[in-house]
Write an enzyme that holds these catalytic residues in place. Structure first.
Site, PDB file in Angstrom:
ATOM      1  N   GLY A  10       0.755  -1.271  -0.122  1.00  0.00           N
ATOM      2  CA  GLY A  10       0.034   0.222   0.197  1.00  0.00           C
ATOM      3  C   GLY A  10       0.919   1.163   0.164  1.00  0.00           C
ATOM      4  N   VAL A  14      -0.564   7.414   3.263  1.00  0.00           N
ATOM      5  CA  VAL A  14       0.400   7.028   4.360  1.00  0.00           C
ATOM      6  C   VAL A  14       1.659   6.279   3.656  1.00  0.00           C
ATOM      7  CG1 VAL A  14       0.370   5.610   6.270  1.00  0.00           C
ATOM      8  CG2 VAL A  14      -1.787   6.910   5.879  1.00  0.00           C
ATOM      9  N   SER A  16       3.368   6.292   1.102  1.00  0.00           N
ATOM     10  CA  SER A  16       4.382   7.377   0.454  1.00  0.00           C
ATOM     11  C   SER A  16       4.800   8.249   1.263  1.00  0.00           C
ATOM     12  CB  SER A  16       3.392   8.251  -0.434  1.00  0.00           C
ATOM     13  OG  SER A  16       2.827   7.519  -1.618  1.00  0.00           O
ATOM     14  N   GLY A 130      -3.876   8.396  14.785  1.00  0.00           N
ATOM     15  CA  GLY A 130      -3.032   8.917  13.808  1.00  0.00           C
ATOM     16  C   GLY A 130      -1.522   8.983  14.704  1.00  0.00           C
ATOM     17  N   LYS A 201     -11.694   1.502  16.777  1.00  0.00           N
ATOM     18  CA  LYS A 201     -10.361   2.379  17.508  1.00  0.00           C
ATOM     19  C   LYS A 201     -10.648   2.055  18.849  1.00  0.00           C
ATOM     20  CE  LYS A 201      -9.507   5.628  14.245  1.00  0.00           C
ATOM     21  NZ  LYS A 201      -9.956   7.409  13.698  1.00  0.00           N
TER      22      LYS A 201
END
Length: 422
Positions: A10, A14, A16, A130, A201
């Site tokens: 992926g 994120v 990258s 995050g 979460k």
């Protein structure tokens, strides 16, 4: 210097950012981890898609990463549940450490992965809030504490919408469109505004805090789609903040897990967190309350958390994924109907004599006491909006009362209920 090799599955926003930060901060990361961390290969779904140029080869063959004996850590940064779970299982069975930001997959399969992993490390700091290091804080920094409760603003989209509604006096649909235009909300925002993202979460945090194995279907989940300016006005009138919270609370040998709009007292620090920011309040029996604040999404913030897991794996080759070797056999999930809270209600009624008496009679018969009350004239001259809050009662009692009130001929729409956290 020793080398640690990665395969990244992926390479979107994120992924990258992970690749860029590993390159730009290479010397710093090597000094902190003791390893030269190198990406050996990246995996994308569509090779024909235009993307930035990376200094490592890219393929669309996941197995070429999973089966490569020279890759030490597989980093999974895709979406979904089933395919990422298969990737995780194969990576672990091939004796590779595993790092993920995938909260949906972990919400369903975290204990299965921990069992498969054995002593292999799994990093998932980026799956919640995050760039806020809440996983490590709960698992390590607060490891000596019984966690009494967790209250989290863990969805930036909802926090942005509620903040704008409060500050600008506009309705939900208008702010949702603005959030979509700014990229804070998806074209189909249901996963965020419905509370499901926050529930995933919350389950991860609850596993670390309590060792409890629950699924999203076990959680009380309500979103923000029914919030109106009348609710915002009530909150202002009586000194509340209105937030979507994920709440985990220990009550004896039972654990409450719930996600819903919540009225918080004006002095509550977490209630002052606005915009797209996230915050998590954790209360431990030894340390008291600690508050964690920061960016809950975005390429750089999430990549920061991913790389922190990679560094931790480089330093220590094994640790229990969830802080507990096995789920707790001493704690159980509290039945939803036994949850105790105070409640706010918004009820649209016909403007007729005796309406208040009928509603008050129902509350009295169920055993619920009214705390505060406001009446507003509705847009339709023949209707009024009743805004009221109750003293603490059980979820079972408030639901009986809501059902009976909703069945009254004078009640025009389904009553709206928001829980109040003292």
């Amino acid at each position: 210097m020793k080398q640690l090799t990665l395969g990244i599955i992926g390479l979107g926003t994120v992924g990258s950012s992970v690749a860029r930060i590993l390159k730009e901060n290479q010397a710093l990361i090597a000094a902190r981890s003791g390893y030269a961390i190198v990406i050996k290969q990246g995996v994308v779904k569509d090779l024909s898609k235009s993307r930035q140029i990376f200094d490592f080869p890219i393929t669309n063959d996941v197995d070429s990463v999973l089966d490569d004996p020279k890759i030490d850590i597989v980093v999974e940064l895709t979406g979904g549940v089933d395919t990422p779970f298969e990737i995780a299982k194969k990576a672990l069975r091939n004796s590779k450490a595993f790092v993920t930001a995938n909260k949906a997959m972990l919400a369903y399969h975290r204990y299965e992965l921990q069992k498969i992993a054995g002593d292999l490390p799994i990093g998932f700091e980026a799956s919640v809030a995050g760039g806020i290091p809440i996983i490590k804080a709960l698992r390590d920094g607060l490891g000596a504490n019984h966690i009494l409760n967790i209250r989290g603003i863990i969805n930036g989209t909802c926090n942005f919408i509620l903040t704008k509604m409060k500050e600008q006096g506009v309705e939900y649909k208008e702010v949702l469109q603005e959030a979509q235009d700014l990229g804070y909300a998806e074209a189909d925002p249901a996963f965020d505004v419905g509370g499901f993202d926050a529930a995933h979460k919350l389950l991860i945090l609850a596993s670390i805090a309590y060792g409890i194995d629950a699924k999203p279907e076990d959680v009380l989940i309500e979103g923000i789609t029914q919030i109106t300016q009348e609710d915002i006005a009530f909150a202002k009138e009586f000194g509340y903040h209105l937030k979507l919270l994920g709440i985990a609370k220990k009550d004896g040998d039972e654990i409450e897990l719930r996600v819903h709009p919540t009225l918080l007292p004006k002095e509550a620090m977490i209630g002052k967190v606005d915009g797209v920011m996230n915050a998590i309040s954790v209360v431990g029996d030894c340390v008291g309350e600690t508050l964690y604040y920061g960016a809950g999404a975005g390429g750089n913030a999430t990549a920061s958390a991913v790389i922190s897991d990679i560094i931790e794996i480089a330093r220590t080759k094994s640790s229990p994924m969830l802080g507990f070797k096995t789920p707790s056999d001493k704690l159980r999930l509290k039945p939803l109907e036994k949850i105790i809270s105070a409640y706010y209600l918004r009820i649209l009624v016909s403007d007729k004599p005796g309406v208040l008496a009928k509603i008050a009679t129902i509350f009295g018969e169920v055993g619920i006491s009214i705390d505060t009350f406001l009446q507003r004239k509705a847009k339709n001259k023949n209707h009024s909006t009743l805004l009221l809050s109750t003293h603490s009662c059980s979820e079972a009692e408030i639901r009986v009362a809501l059902q009976r009130i909703g069945d009254l001929e004078v009640v025009q729409t389904t009553p709206v209920m928001i829980r109040i956290e003292k």
